[in-house]
Write an enzyme that holds these catalytic residues in place. Sequence first.
Site, short mmCIF file in Angstrom:
data_model
loop_
_atom_site.label_atom_id
_atom_site.label_comp_id
_atom_site.label_asym_id
_atom_site.label_seq_id
_atom_site.Cartn_x
_atom_site.Cartn_y
_atom_site.Cartn_z
N SER A 119 0.83 -1.21 0.00
CA SER A 119 0.00 0.00 0.00
C SER A 119 0.86 1.26 0.00
O SER A 119 0.36 2.33 -0.29
CB SER A 119 -0.86 0.07 1.26
OG SER A 119 -1.49 -1.12 1.54
N HIS A 140 -1.47 -2.54 -7.06
CA HIS A 140 -2.14 -2.29 -5.79
C HIS A 140 -3.64 -2.51 -5.91
O HIS A 140 -4.36 -1.66 -6.44
CB HIS A 140 -1.81 -0.85 -5.34
CG HIS A 140 -2.37 -0.50 -4.01
ND1 HIS A 140 -2.93 0.72 -3.72
CD2 HIS A 140 -2.48 -1.23 -2.87
CE1 HIS A 140 -3.35 0.73 -2.47
NE2 HIS A 140 -3.09 -0.44 -1.94
N GLU A 152 -4.34 0.04 -8.83
CA GLU A 152 -3.32 1.07 -9.12
C GLU A 152 -2.07 0.37 -9.64
O GLU A 152 -1.61 -0.59 -9.02
CB GLU A 152 -2.93 1.81 -7.83
CG GLU A 152 -3.82 2.95 -7.46
CD GLU A 152 -3.30 3.68 -6.21
OE1 GLU A 152 -2.94 4.86 -6.33
OE2 GLU A 152 -3.26 3.06 -5.13
N ASN A 190 -4.15 5.90 -1.36
CA ASN A 190 -3.86 6.02 0.07
C ASN A 190 -3.22 7.35 0.45
O ASN A 190 -3.32 7.78 1.60
CB ASN A 190 -2.98 4.85 0.53
CG ASN A 190 -3.80 3.58 0.63
OD1 ASN A 190 -5.01 3.63 0.83
ND2 ASN A 190 -3.17 2.44 0.45
P1 NAD Z 1 -2.41 -9.23 6.50
O1 NAD Z 1 -1.33 -8.72 7.37
O2 NAD Z 1 -3.78 -9.46 7.03
O3 NAD Z 1 -1.93 -10.65 5.84
C1 NAD Z 1 -0.61 -10.84 5.40
C2 NAD Z 1 -0.31 -12.32 5.29
O4 NAD Z 1 1.08 -12.45 4.90
C3 NAD Z 1 -0.46 -13.09 6.62
O5 NAD Z 1 -1.31 -14.19 6.44
C4 NAD Z 1 0.97 -13.52 6.95
O6 NAD Z 1 1.04 -14.80 7.57
C5 NAD Z 1 1.62 -13.56 5.57
N1 NAD Z 1 3.07 -13.47 5.59
C6 NAD Z 1 3.87 -12.74 6.41
N2 NAD Z 1 5.17 -12.96 6.12
C7 NAD Z 1 5.19 -13.85 5.08
C8 NAD Z 1 6.24 -14.46 4.35
N3 NAD Z 1 7.53 -14.23 4.60
N4 NAD Z 1 5.91 -15.33 3.37
C9 NAD Z 1 4.59 -15.59 3.11
N5 NAD Z 1 3.56 -15.05 3.78
C10 NAD Z 1 3.86 -14.18 4.74
O7 NAD Z 1 -2.42 -8.23 5.27
P2 NAD Z 1 -3.50 -7.94 4.10
O8 NAD Z 1 -4.55 -7.00 4.60
O9 NAD Z 1 -3.89 -9.22 3.43
O10 NAD Z 1 -2.55 -7.09 3.12
C11 NAD Z 1 -1.47 -7.67 2.44
C12 NAD Z 1 -0.75 -6.63 1.63
O11 NAD Z 1 -1.68 -5.93 0.80
C13 NAD Z 1 -0.03 -5.54 2.46
O12 NAD Z 1 1.12 -5.16 1.78
C14 NAD Z 1 -1.05 -4.42 2.48
O13 NAD Z 1 -0.48 -3.15 2.68
C15 NAD Z 1 -1.63 -4.54 1.08
N6 NAD Z 1 -2.98 -3.98 0.94
C16 NAD Z 1 -3.87 -4.07 1.97
C17 NAD Z 1 -5.13 -3.51 1.81
C18 NAD Z 1 -6.14 -3.56 2.94
O14 NAD Z 1 -7.17 -2.87 2.84
N7 NAD Z 1 -5.93 -4.36 3.97
C19 NAD Z 1 -5.50 -2.91 0.61
C20 NAD Z 1 -4.57 -2.88 -0.44
C21 NAD Z 1 -3.31 -3.42 -0.26
#
Ligand code: NAD
Length: 291
Positions: A119, A140, A152, A190
Amino acid sequence: MDIKTVGIVGAGPMGKGIAHVFALAGFRVSLYDIAREVLDAAPGLISESLDSGVKLGAITEEDKAQALASITLVDALKDIGPHDLIIEAATERESVKAAIFEDLTPHLNTNTILTSNTSSISITRLASRSDRPERFMGVHFMKPVPAMQLVELIRGIATDEETFDIIKDVIDKIGKTHSASEDFPAFIVNRILMPMINEAVYAVYEGVGSVKDIDKSLRMGANHPMGPLQLADFVGLDICLANMNSMHDGLADNKYRPCPLLVKYVEAGWLGRKTGRGFYDYTGDVPVPTR
Ligand code: NAD
């Protein structure tokens, strides 16, 4: 280059949503998460989310079955390497993402394109941790991925035009619309959304209004579909804080300083919906404001 296989790293809400839309669009998808229980739970949760599409009449039972059959869970990060396209959707922490790209590098195919769903972290910096910054870019997705139309696309400083065009076509094929953003902290959505959420947390912190009144004001006074604090809980307060920190560090402007109350909630592990408590308590039938 014709993208047929997609490897997804991270099976949190975003990774699962990305797997859902790619599988439904006919790509072969491999999904990996470092937490085995998260990975094992993914097919059931993706199936539930596909069910919503069936109920709405947007897809058929056959589409759902075909999509689920296209998703393979993999046990090791190295098995994600040999795919046409890799989408990293792991925890929003630069050290985690950088290690993933470094560890993946020896296992990639020559033509593999690397992308991150970050993000707010610099695409250029993440790309520098791989052997192919020219075939690396930001993709994104918005949450929830199956429902949100926009993706994005972010070029790092070294991203080549061929890579950008291939990914643009892939986004068309999954039925989404793209916008292009330069690689500045938090990109477009964002950069604008998170300071508004942070300001709403300041409004709670300074006692300008209650959680309920702040959300009602933006819903009914500005026609936002969700109030900013509801949205913060939905996105995840840890993700909101990581975004504010990226902007504060990357743009060196005090206007992006995260509200101390947001920091405290994250320190307490009150991360919003995913932990059952944030600006609302989600343990009952209806969310109850916590302030
Ligand atoms: P989250 O933290 O809920 O889930 C992340 C997952 O990654 C977890 O299940 C964790 O176990 C796993 N993980 C951590 N380290 C790892 C590794 N080394 N190898 C494999 N898996 C690993 O996050 P999310 O909300 O699913 O978001 C994921 C990404 O997407 C982030 O970069 C976030 O910024 C981005 N994002 C989030 C949103 C949102 O609204 N939550 C929107 C757009 C983008």
